[in-house]
Design a protein around this motif. Structure first.
Motif, short mmCIF file in Angstrom:
data_model
loop_
_atom_site.label_atom_id
_atom_site.label_comp_id
_atom_site.label_asym_id
_atom_site.label_seq_id
_atom_site.Cartn_x
_atom_site.Cartn_y
_atom_site.Cartn_z
N ALA A 112 5.81 -17.14 -14.45
CA ALA A 112 5.52 -17.06 -12.90
C ALA A 112 4.64 -15.95 -12.52
CB ALA A 112 6.91 -16.78 -12.06
N TYR A 113 5.01 -14.75 -13.04
CA TYR A 113 3.70 -13.82 -12.71
C TYR A 113 2.08 -14.26 -13.36
CZ TYR A 113 1.72 -8.77 -12.52
OH TYR A 113 0.89 -7.97 -12.19
N ALA A 114 2.14 -14.58 -14.54
CA ALA A 114 1.03 -15.13 -15.15
C ALA A 114 0.30 -16.30 -14.17
CB ALA A 114 0.91 -15.15 -16.59
N GLY A 127 4.26 -2.86 4.12
CA GLY A 127 5.20 -2.92 2.89
C GLY A 127 6.55 -2.90 3.48
N ARG A 128 7.56 -3.26 2.64
CA ARG A 128 8.86 -3.40 3.52
C ARG A 128 9.67 -2.06 3.66
NH1 ARG A 128 11.21 -6.88 -1.55
NH2 ARG A 128 10.15 -5.26 -2.39
N ARG A 129 9.63 -1.19 2.75
CA ARG A 129 10.41 0.23 2.64
C ARG A 129 9.83 1.08 3.75
NH1 ARG A 129 10.23 1.31 -3.57
NH2 ARG A 129 8.21 0.42 -3.31
N GLY A 168 0.90 -1.33 -0.04
CA GLY A 168 -0.08 0.14 -0.10
C GLY A 168 0.74 1.50 -0.06
N ASN A 169 2.10 1.09 -0.21
CA ASN A 169 2.78 2.63 0.05
C ASN A 169 3.56 2.90 -1.39
OD1 ASN A 169 5.33 0.87 -1.10
ND2 ASN A 169 5.94 0.42 0.92
N SER A 170 2.77 2.29 -2.52
CA SER A 170 3.21 2.77 -3.71
C SER A 170 2.10 2.32 -4.87
CB SER A 170 4.35 1.96 -4.21
OG SER A 170 4.91 1.93 -5.59
N GLY A 171 2.04 3.10 -5.81
CA GLY A 171 1.30 2.80 -7.07
C GLY A 171 -0.01 2.42 -6.81
N TRP A 203 -3.23 -2.11 -18.10
CA TRP A 203 -1.82 -1.53 -18.14
C TRP A 203 -1.71 -0.30 -17.36
CZ3 TRP A 203 2.36 -4.16 -18.90
CH2 TRP A 203 2.23 -5.66 -19.61
N ILE A 204 -1.16 -0.08 -16.28
CA ILE A 204 -1.31 1.10 -15.14
C ILE A 204 0.04 1.32 -15.18
CG2 ILE A 204 -2.06 1.82 -13.23
CD1 ILE A 204 -4.25 0.53 -14.47
N ASP A 205 0.36 2.93 -15.14
CA ASP A 205 1.63 3.66 -15.10
C ASP A 205 2.10 3.63 -13.58
OD1 ASP A 205 3.85 5.04 -15.68
OD2 ASP A 205 2.75 6.87 -16.07
N THR A 206 2.94 2.49 -13.22
CA THR A 206 3.56 2.58 -11.82
C THR A 206 5.01 2.21 -12.05
OG1 THR A 206 3.08 0.18 -11.78
CG2 THR A 206 1.39 1.74 -11.11
N GLU A 207 5.76 2.09 -10.92
CA GLU A 207 6.93 1.72 -10.94
C GLU A 207 7.12 0.35 -11.64
OE1 GLU A 207 8.80 1.93 -6.97
OE2 GLU A 207 8.08 3.95 -6.80
P1 NDP Z 1 4.53 -0.99 -7.44
O1 NDP Z 1 5.94 -1.51 -7.76
O2 NDP Z 1 4.25 0.39 -7.32
O3 NDP Z 1 4.11 -1.75 -6.10
C1 NDP Z 1 4.37 -2.84 -5.53
C2 NDP Z 1 4.25 -2.87 -4.07
O4 NDP Z 1 4.30 -4.20 -3.42
C3 NDP Z 1 4.88 -1.70 -3.34
O5 NDP Z 1 4.16 -1.20 -2.13
C4 NDP Z 1 6.02 -3.07 -2.85
O6 NDP Z 1 6.18 -2.25 -1.21
C5 NDP Z 1 5.29 -4.06 -2.41
N1 NDP Z 1 5.86 -5.33 -2.19
C6 NDP Z 1 6.55 -5.96 -3.16
N2 NDP Z 1 7.15 -7.15 -2.60
C7 NDP Z 1 6.86 -7.05 -1.16
C8 NDP Z 1 7.03 -7.89 -0.35
N3 NDP Z 1 7.92 -8.99 -0.57
N4 NDP Z 1 6.50 -7.62 1.04
C9 NDP Z 1 5.59 -6.64 1.03
N5 NDP Z 1 5.23 -5.88 0.12
C10 NDP Z 1 5.98 -5.83 -1.28
O7 NDP Z 1 3.75 -1.68 -8.53
P2 NDP Z 1 2.16 -1.63 -8.83
O8 NDP Z 1 1.38 -0.68 -7.97
O9 NDP Z 1 1.92 -1.59 -10.32
O10 NDP Z 1 1.61 -3.10 -8.38
C11 NDP Z 1 0.51 -3.21 -7.43
C12 NDP Z 1 -0.05 -4.71 -7.76
O11 NDP Z 1 -0.93 -4.38 -8.88
C13 NDP Z 1 0.72 -5.74 -7.84
O12 NDP Z 1 0.28 -6.93 -7.34
C14 NDP Z 1 0.63 -5.91 -9.46
O13 NDP Z 1 1.10 -7.27 -9.71
C15 NDP Z 1 -0.69 -5.46 -9.81
N6 NDP Z 1 -0.62 -5.19 -11.04
C16 NDP Z 1 -0.12 -4.26 -11.76
C17 NDP Z 1 -0.45 -3.75 -12.85
C18 NDP Z 1 0.16 -2.50 -13.47
O14 NDP Z 1 0.20 -2.12 -14.70
N7 NDP Z 1 0.93 -1.40 -12.90
C19 NDP Z 1 -1.46 -4.46 -13.66
C20 NDP Z 1 -2.00 -5.53 -13.21
C21 NDP Z 1 -1.56 -6.03 -12.03
P3 NDP Z 1 7.92 -2.36 -0.73
O15 NDP Z 1 8.81 -2.61 -2.05
O16 NDP Z 1 8.05 -1.56 0.13
O17 NDP Z 1 7.52 -3.86 0.04
#
Ligand code: NDP
Length: 254
Positions: free
Chosen positions: A156-158, A39-41, A16-19, A189-193
């Protein structure tokens, strides 16, 4: 509107800390929920909490690596220790390792499955007794277009995201009588990290997504806020076991 009111509710959002996770958390906060970011960070967690507090929400963070089974099981307890209850769990933490299947190490396969799928199951298990005690709850799992389609560069993701849909349906069947609704959101497809790195690694991806998406644009994280509020609120009390694309029409395009 009362139907979508989350006042008095407590939500935990992994990743929940990102994207997308942060945007969903902000959506729930705007509807009145208290939020625990997981989240981790630590620095990103703190920034997320600040942004939620700015919306007037009670917010806290738990530093957690969802690869840690015990930590996933304990997440529900920790949320209840902080805010007294747990009504909504968003399983959203996700990663990808992009390579051809023949080049995948077993450890890489396990890592993606652990973070994207197993953690969602374990966090749900940890949340279950608290939701039962509260008389019900909402679990929202983050799938993907890869829950529907395959792709050459992310086996693996799929696999994990396909699993999210079947896990969602199974939990929905098991826990419906406990008044716990379990649904999946399938972002396009969402614009995130996450996808910024995909665009760097997969040539032509940006243009292919634009060409195939009827809405004619990439999504932004805020596009997921409304569906999160719907699935977290009383408005969706008879909706369970579904997997809802939020994709600008991507999965409808032949
Ligand atoms: P981000 O990389 O912005 O977010 C990923 C989040 O997952 C971060 O908050 C990260 O926090 C957390 N995370 C990753 N690994 C761990 C871990 N081991 N333990 C705890 N937290 C973890 O990507 P998105 O916002 O794009 O992705 C969010 C979700 O949406 C994902 O499940 C992704 O598969 C899904 N998704 C995204 C799409 C896209 O187009 N962007 C499309 C379809 C699905 P931290 O690193 O601090 O732990």
């Amino acid at each position: 509107m009362k139907l979508f009111d989350l006042g008095g509710r407590v939500a935990a959002v992994t990743g929940g800390n990102s994207g997308i996770g942060l945007a969903m958390a902000q959506g729930l906060a705007s509807a009145g929920a208290s939020i625990v970011i997981a989240g981790r960070r630590a620095d990103r967690n703190a920034d997320a909490v600040k942004s939620l507090a700015a919306l007037g929400a009670r917010a806290a963070a738990i530093e957690i690596d969802v690869e840690d089974e015990a930590a996933c099981h304990a997440l529900g307890d920790q949320v209840v220790e902080r805010f007294g209850r747990l009504d909504i769990l968003i399983n959203n933490a996700g990663i990808n390792i992009r390579k051809q299947p023949q080049d995948y190490a077993a450890s890489e396969w396990h890592k993606v499955l652990n973070v994207n799928l197993t953690a969602a199951f374990l966090c749900s298990q940890g949340a279950y007794p608290h939701m039962v005690r509260a008389g019900g709850g909402k679990i929202i799992n983050t799938g993907s277009m890869m829950s529907i389609f395959g792709t050459s560069f992310a086996v693996a993701y799929a696999s994990s995201k396909g699993g999210i849909v079947q896990m969602t349906k199974s939990l929905a069947c098991s826990w419906a009588r406990d008044n716990i609704q379990v649904n999946a959101i399938l972002p396009g497809w969402i614009d995130t990290e996450l996808t910024q790195s995909a665009r760097q690694q997969v040539s032509g991806l940006h243009e292919r997504v634009l060409a195939r998406t009827p809405a004619g644009r990439w999504g932004v994280p805020q596009d997921l806020a409304g569906i999160a509020v719907f699935l977290a609120s009383g408005a969706s009390d008879f909706v369970t076991g579904t997997a809802i694309p939020v994709d600008g029409g991507y999965s409808s395009q032949g």
